[in-house]
Design a protein around this motif. Structure first.
Motif, PDB file in Angstrom:
ATOM      1  N   ARG A 379       0.838  -1.207   0.000  1.00 42.73           N
ATOM      2  CA  ARG A 379       0.000   0.000   0.000  1.00 42.73           C
ATOM      3  C   ARG A 379       0.871   1.254   0.000  1.00 42.73           C
ATOM      4  NH1 ARG A 379      -5.127   1.141  -0.592  1.00 42.73           N
ATOM      5  NH2 ARG A 379      -5.542   2.055   1.447  1.00 42.73           N
ATOM      6  N   ILE A 380       2.019   1.174   0.629  1.00 36.66           N
ATOM      7  CA  ILE A 380       2.954   2.304   0.638  1.00 36.66           C
ATOM      8  C   ILE A 380       3.420   2.592  -0.782  1.00 36.66           C
ATOM      9  CG2 ILE A 380       5.225   3.107   1.402  1.00 36.66           C
ATOM     10  CD1 ILE A 380       4.759   1.438   3.972  1.00 36.66           C
ATOM     11  N   ASP A 417      14.222  -1.016   7.942  1.00 35.16           N
ATOM     12  CA  ASP A 417      14.912   0.193   7.493  1.00 35.16           C
ATOM     13  C   ASP A 417      14.679   0.506   6.020  1.00 35.16           C
ATOM     14  OD1 ASP A 417      15.813   0.442  10.021  1.00 35.16           O
ATOM     15  OD2 ASP A 417      17.932   0.080   9.586  1.00 35.16           O
ATOM     16  N   GLU A 418      14.646  -0.531   5.162  1.00 34.53           N
ATOM     17  CA  GLU A 418      14.496  -0.260   3.727  1.00 34.53           C
ATOM     18  C   GLU A 418      13.149   0.383   3.402  1.00 34.53           C
ATOM     19  OE1 GLU A 418      13.805  -4.801   4.289  1.00 34.53           O
ATOM     20  OE2 GLU A 418      15.140  -3.230   5.067  1.00 34.53           O
ATOM     21  N   VAL A 419      12.127   0.072   4.208  1.00 32.61           N
ATOM     22  CA  VAL A 419      10.817   0.723   4.008  1.00 32.61           C
ATOM     23  C   VAL A 419      10.856   2.146   4.577  1.00 32.61           C
ATOM     24  CG1 VAL A 419       8.348   0.654   4.559  1.00 32.61           C
ATOM     25  CG2 VAL A 419       9.568  -1.464   4.020  1.00 32.61           C
ATOM     26  N   LEU A 420      11.423   2.303   5.766  1.00 28.36           N
ATOM     27  CA  LEU A 420      11.527   3.630   6.378  1.00 28.36           C
ATOM     28  C   LEU A 420      12.305   4.593   5.480  1.00 28.36           C
ATOM     29  CD1 LEU A 420      12.308   2.595  10.075  1.00 28.36           C
ATOM     30  CD2 LEU A 420      10.147   3.520   9.218  1.00 28.36           C
ATOM     31  N   ALA A 421      13.296   4.073   4.768  1.00 28.08           N
ATOM     32  CA  ALA A 421      14.127   4.916   3.899  1.00 28.08           C
ATOM     33  C   ALA A 421      13.367   5.463   2.701  1.00 28.08           C
ATOM     34  CB  ALA A 421      15.337   4.113   3.419  1.00 28.08           C
ATOM     35  N   SER A 422      12.199   4.908   2.409  1.00 25.65           N
ATOM     36  CA  SER A 422      11.442   5.356   1.227  1.00 25.65           C
ATOM     37  C   SER A 422      10.656   6.639   1.480  1.00 25.65           C
ATOM     38  CB  SER A 422      10.483   4.246   0.773  1.00 25.65           C
ATOM     39  OG  SER A 422       9.434   4.054   1.721  1.00 25.65           O
ATOM     40  N   PRO A 452      17.732   7.028  13.577  1.00 25.87           N
ATOM     41  CA  PRO A 452      18.032   8.069  12.586  1.00 25.87           C
ATOM     42  C   PRO A 452      16.898   8.358  11.607  1.00 25.87           C
ATOM     43  CG  PRO A 452      19.244   6.048  12.112  1.00 25.87           C
ATOM     44  CD  PRO A 452      18.654   5.885  13.472  1.00 25.87           C
ATOM     45  N   TYR A 453      15.913   7.470  11.536  1.00 24.08           N
ATOM     46  CA  TYR A 453      14.795   7.703  10.616  1.00 24.08           C
ATOM     47  C   TYR A 453      13.741   8.650  11.200  1.00 24.08           C
ATOM     48  CZ  TYR A 453      16.640   4.055   7.607  1.00 24.08           C
ATOM     49  OH  TYR A 453      17.450   3.321   6.775  1.00 24.08           O
ATOM     50  N   PHE A 560      14.639  18.115   4.488  1.00 23.97           N
ATOM     51  CA  PHE A 560      14.426  16.670   4.574  1.00 23.97           C
ATOM     52  C   PHE A 560      15.564  15.899   3.896  1.00 23.97           C
ATOM     53  CE2 PHE A 560       9.552  17.389   4.779  1.00 23.97           C
ATOM     54  CZ  PHE A 560       9.592  17.439   6.155  1.00 23.97           C
ATOM     55  N   LYS A 561      16.003  16.387   2.736  1.00 27.22           N
ATOM     56  CA  LYS A 561      17.066  15.695   1.992  1.00 27.22           C
ATOM     57  C   LYS A 561      18.392  15.736   2.747  1.00 27.22           C
ATOM     58  CE  LYS A 561      15.103  16.391  -2.630  1.00 27.22           C
ATOM     59  NZ  LYS A 561      15.127  17.225  -3.851  1.00 27.22           N
ATOM     60  N   LYS A 562      18.725  16.908   3.300  1.00 24.87           N
ATOM     61  CA  LYS A 562      19.985  17.045   4.042  1.00 24.87           C
ATOM     62  C   LYS A 562      19.977  16.187   5.299  1.00 24.87           C
ATOM     63  CE  LYS A 562      21.767  21.581   2.639  1.00 24.87           C
ATOM     64  NZ  LYS A 562      22.081  22.957   3.099  1.00 24.87           N
ATOM     65  N   ARG A 563      18.842  16.131   5.957  1.00 29.12           N
ATOM     66  CA  ARG A 563      18.762  15.337   7.189  1.00 29.12           C
ATOM     67  C   ARG A 563      18.972  13.857   6.883  1.00 29.12           C
ATOM     68  NH1 ARG A 563      16.618  12.457  10.901  1.00 29.12           N
ATOM     69  NH2 ARG A 563      16.712  13.154  13.072  1.00 29.12           N
ATOM     70  N   LYS A 564      18.346  13.384   5.830  1.00 30.98           N
ATOM     71  CA  LYS A 564      18.515  11.975   5.457  1.00 30.98           C
ATOM     72  C   LYS A 564      19.964  11.690   5.075  1.00 30.98           C
ATOM     73  CE  LYS A 564      15.337   9.683   3.206  1.00 30.98           C
ATOM     74  NZ  LYS A 564      14.351   9.236   2.206  1.00 30.98           N
ATOM     75  N   ALA A 565      20.560  12.617   4.346  1.00 26.61           N
ATOM     76  CA  ALA A 565      21.957  12.426   3.910  1.00 26.61           C
ATOM     77  C   ALA A 565      22.917  12.425   5.099  1.00 26.61           C
ATOM     78  CB  ALA A 565      22.344  13.528   2.928  1.00 26.61           C
ATOM     79  N   LYS A 566      22.577  13.229   6.120  1.00 28.64           N
ATOM     80  CA  LYS A 566      23.456  13.362   7.281  1.00 28.64           C
ATOM     81  C   LYS A 566      23.370  12.164   8.224  1.00 28.64           C
ATOM     82  CE  LYS A 566      24.378  16.430  11.225  1.00 28.64           C
ATOM     83  NZ  LYS A 566      23.990  17.677  11.914  1.00 28.64           N
ATOM     84  N   TYR A 567      22.152  11.669   8.450  1.00 28.44           N
ATOM     85  CA  TYR A 567      21.962  10.679   9.504  1.00 28.44           C
ATOM     86  C   TYR A 567      21.826   9.234   9.030  1.00 28.44           C
ATOM     87  CZ  TYR A 567      21.378  14.523  12.771  1.00 28.44           C
ATOM     88  OH  TYR A 567      21.600  15.617  13.548  1.00 28.44           O
ATOM     89  N   LEU A 568      21.508   9.030   7.774  1.00 26.82           N
ATOM     90  CA  LEU A 568      21.250   7.673   7.319  1.00 26.82           C
ATOM     91  C   LEU A 568      22.464   7.082   6.625  1.00 26.82           C
ATOM     92  CD1 LEU A 568      17.583   8.077   6.061  1.00 26.82           C
ATOM     93  CD2 LEU A 568      18.406   7.411   8.304  1.00 26.82           C
ATOM     94  N   VAL A 569      22.808   5.881   6.996  1.00 27.90           N
ATOM     95  CA  VAL A 569      23.943   5.181   6.398  1.00 27.90           C
ATOM     96  C   VAL A 569      23.540   4.712   5.003  1.00 27.90           C
ATOM     97  CG1 VAL A 569      25.504   3.213   6.606  1.00 27.90           C
ATOM     98  CG2 VAL A 569      24.715   4.414   8.670  1.00 27.90           C
ATOM     99  N   LYS A 570      24.372   5.026   4.025  1.00 28.49           N
ATOM    100  CA  LYS A 570      24.051   4.643   2.649  1.00 28.49           C
ATOM    101  C   LYS A 570      24.609   3.263   2.320  1.00 28.49           C
ATOM    102  CE  LYS A 570      23.963   9.462   1.224  1.00 28.49           C
ATOM    103  NZ  LYS A 570      24.523  10.503   0.368  1.00 28.49           N
TER     104      LYS A 570
END
Length: 570
Positions: A379-380, A417-422, A452-453, A560-570
């Motif tokens: 559904r997401i 995590d993979e769902v939260l990252a979307s 971090p999410y 939002f983009k900067k926060r994800k880039a800063k805190y989320l491990v790629k």
């Protein structure tokens, strides 16, 4: 009857049917119709009988009930059920945690037909001895009864606002054109809960003014509680107290200042050995502005006159420019028909845009909130595809992809995590297991904040004003954790929540924590609650620069983009 009132009557009908153990098929039929009508994205009172009949669950008998309610505010089945129900049981049915089956057991086994009898039975330990109750349930009932008693004769600001303003206009029309009338007390200070409606009338002919005010309909005036310079009464059909104070016009500003401040504010020292209250009494200022200027103070708005550090800040010229509703550029934390909202994603987006906002943050419930239609992974994906299509169509307006992720019992977030990252952003909230002690609740929140999410901590205490206490938390520890992890705290603007409490906003600002005014809207009209979030934000000293959703669409997109880039491990 309006739609809301009809739904309340239908809900009462279902409760009483369950209480009296009516035919279970009939109960399910009524409940199904109630659910369908409650989720309808339009006012069903405006629909024809043929249109109503097309709604799932609304059969011939339900149609008849709706028509009866429109005409007489009741219907034969409800009348019959009420006739055989002790009136005190209706009050017991409103207590949190007591459904019709438990109320029936209390009634049949202990003969309990009032909240007074229920409290006595709990205090004597009789309720704990009933099968299916126990000590824990008994203690919860006692707590809920005490909470209910402490909130008797009070109202939410939002619920009483229209009545308060209408009554002010009625008083204004009743008195002479040269007389003055203003709201004072709790309402003037924008308190979230109003314990009484208070008015100040400035008139040089109080005898005539009071005679005219006493003729206003809708108020039960009390001769015994009233005095020579004060009229007291209650709203008809309610228990909220009304007070109308008199002063002559010369002393109007003095009285206004005294009645528009908390006792704590009046006790603060404004000059050496002189309290604010004494300074007001000695003043002959012709306006509030003149009064504060005469003390070399910045003007202190009524909502800040609560007895904190407002005088110190006013002396130093450091009172902030408070947030205004017009500062808000977007609305975050909203629900659609993807979970438990009334309106579709398109409707929510188009209405948000129509109101002049630049963006909408959609954050339907996560999968653990199965009772609210929480989203499974597929559904997401479908929702995100619809958001992408709508964003192309509605640009430059933008819908941000969010979720209200349940904070699970151990502090983990719903979804891997993979769902939260979307998602563009995540509002992390507690919705289950609310009977926590302060240590467990605090650690649960901190664990989620450290994830971090998590972008925004939603309604931190889970409180419902006048309905239930929030779970206890160590506010300082939670705010400190948000500061350390760059997490925004929500001021949930729903009038039942207004959580984060305004008394903790100042501490959050001192720690550099941004706040977000979120309506938690489950329908288009829910956006209007933003107003109440702003009022509460102002009480806590909130400024535009410390409010997340005063950012423009481009600014918050980048945030939002900067926060994800800063805190989320790629």
């Amino acid at each position: 009857m309006d739609q809301k009132s009809i739904l309340k009557k239908l809900k009462l009908t279902v409760q009483l049917m369950e209480l009296h153990e009516e035919n279970p098929f009939k109960i399910r039929s009524f409940q199904g119709a109630l659910n369908s009508l409650d989720r309808l994205d339009q006012d069903f009172t405006l629909l024809s009988s043929d249109e109503l009949a097309k709604i799932p669950g609304v059969g011939k008998s339900i149609l008849g009930v709706i028509e009866d309610l429109k005409e007489s505010e009741s219907h034969p089945l409800l009348d019959n059920l009420l006739e055989k129900t002790p009136s005190g049981l209706l009050e017991i049915l409103q207590i949190k945690g007591l459904g019709p089956k438990k109320v029936k057991t209390l009634w049949t086994e202990l003969g309990i037909t009032s909240t007074h009898e229920l409290m006595e039975a709990c205090q004597s330990g009789k309720v704990a001895q009933i099968k299916g109750f126990g000590e824990k349930t008994q203690n919860t009932i006692i707590q809920n009864l005490e909470f209910k008693a402490s909130n008797e004769n009070k109202a939410l600001y939002a619920d009483i606002e229209e009545i308060a303003l209408d009554l002010k206009e009625s008083i204004k029309k009743a008195i002479s054109q040269s007389d003055q009338v203003i709201l004072v007390g709790d309402f003037a200070r924008n308190l979230e809960i109003i314990s009484s409606l208070e008015y100040l009338v400035g008139s040089d002919d109080w005898e005539k003014a009071s005679d005219d005010i006493l003729k206003i309909k809708g108020i039960d005036w009390s001769e015994t509680k009233s005095g020579p310079f004060t009229l007291k009464g209650t709203l008809e059909g309610q228990s909220l107290e009304i007070s109308v104070y008199w002063t002559d016009k010369v002393n109007f500003v003095q009285k206004q200042l005294l009645l528009s401040a908390s006792p704590q504010h009046l006790q603060l020292e404004v000059q050496e050995n002189k309290s604010m209250g004494k300074a007001i009494v000695e003043s002959q200022a012709k306006s509030e502005e003149e009064f504060f200027a005469g003390l070399d103070l910045q003007f202190i708005p009524p909502e800040l006159r609560e007895g904190a550090d407002e005088i110190v800040l006013a002396k130093e010229g450091k009172l902030p420019k408070l947030l205004e509703e017009g500062d808000l550029k977007g609305i975050l934390h909203n629900h659609s028909t993807y979970s438990d909202g009334k309106h579709s994603l398109r409707q929510m987006a188009e209405h948000c845009k129509k109101l002049g906002y630049e963006y909408l943050g959609i954050s339907d419930h996560s999968r653990s909130a199965f009772y609210a239609g929480g989203l499974e992974a597929e559904r997401i994906v479908k929702q995100h595809e619809e958001i992408d299509a709508l964003n192309q169509e509605l640009a430059p307006f933008k819908i941000f992809k969010g979720i209200e992720s349940d904070i699970l019992a151990d502090g983990q977030l719903d979804y891997p995590d993979e769902v939260l990252a979307s998602f563009d952003f995540i509002v992390s909230s507690v919705h289950s297991i609310l009977n926590m002690d302060i240590n467990r609740a605090t650690q649960r929140l901190i664990k989620a904040i450290e994830n971090p999410y998590t972008t925004i901590l939603g309604h931190p205490t889970g409180r419902l004003l006048l309905r239930r206490k929030g779970y206890p938390i160590d506010h300082k520890a939670v705010i400190d954790a948000c500061a350390e992890n760059d997490v925004v705290i929500e001021i949930n603007a729903n009038p039942w929540r207004l959580d984060l409490d305004w008394r903790w906003i100042r501490y959050a600002l001192e720690k550099g924590v941004k706040l977000s005014i979120n309506p938690d809207a489950h329908e288009m009209d829910g956006y209007l609650d933003m107003k109440y979030g702003v009022l509460i934000g102002r009480k806590g000293g909130l400024t535009a620069d410390m409010t997340l959703n005063t950012m423009s669409v481009d600014e918050i997109d980048e945030y939002f983009k900067k926060r994800k880039a800063k805190y989320l491990v790629k």
